[in-house]
Scaffold this motif. Structure first.
Motif: not given
Length: 162
Positions: A112-132
């Motif tokens: 569960n905590n590794l999934l939370l880390l992956l979700l956090s990383l996914g949000i960060w990658i989306f925000g950093a490279f795709v942009g909001i």
């Protein structure tokens, strides 16, 4: 005023490096090899990541790059203080004659905590490279990303097994 802050941060960093090296030696003497490896890896890799982020962000600083870089730098500077606090707590437990108690992890804790880390990383990658585009949504997404990261790392640390 800015010079005083720089001098204070430099003094704090030098003292933290001293505490970290002393703590690593104490960990080695107490045969806490897993903790030694984790702290040494962070202590050696964090400056490299910090310099890579500073070099990469030369012309394109965004909140998605600046905030993690700032937090990484602060965590690296405070490594010695965290390690010293941990070692003092362990020493106090030994002097009191108590054993260190690591709580038993609930089922599926690591997954569960590794999934939370992956979700956090996914949000960060989306925000950093795709942009909001919307600033309010971007701030909310960054807060969620940081919360998920802190929650996962905190839970993994609590049931670390060393």
């Amino acid at each position: 005023m800015a010079q005083a802050v720089v001098v204070a941060m430099a003094c704090m960093g030098i003292y933290s490096i001293f505490l970290t090296v002393r703590g690593l030696i104490r960990l080695y003497q107490e045969r806490e090899l897993r903790m030694l490896i984790c702290v040494a890896a962070f202590f050696l890799l964090a400056p490299i990541l910090f310099l890579l982020a500073v070099d990469y962000g030369d012309g394109i600083w965004t909140i998605w790059l600046a905030l993690p870089t700032l937090l990484l730098g602060i965590c690296w500077i405070c490594t010695g203080f965290f390690l010293e606090s941990f070692l003092r707590r362990q020493q106090k437990l030994k002097l009191d004659g108590r054993k260190r108690e690591i709580p038993k992890a609930p089922p599926h804790n690591r997954r569960n905590n590794l999934l939370l880390l992956l979700l956090s990383l996914g949000i960060w990658i989306f925000g950093a490279f795709v942009g909001i585009k919307d600033a309010t949504i971007e701030t909310c997404a960054l807060c969620i990303c940081l919360f998920l990261f802190a929650r996962a790392v905190g839970a993994l640390w609590k049931y670390r097994g060393f």
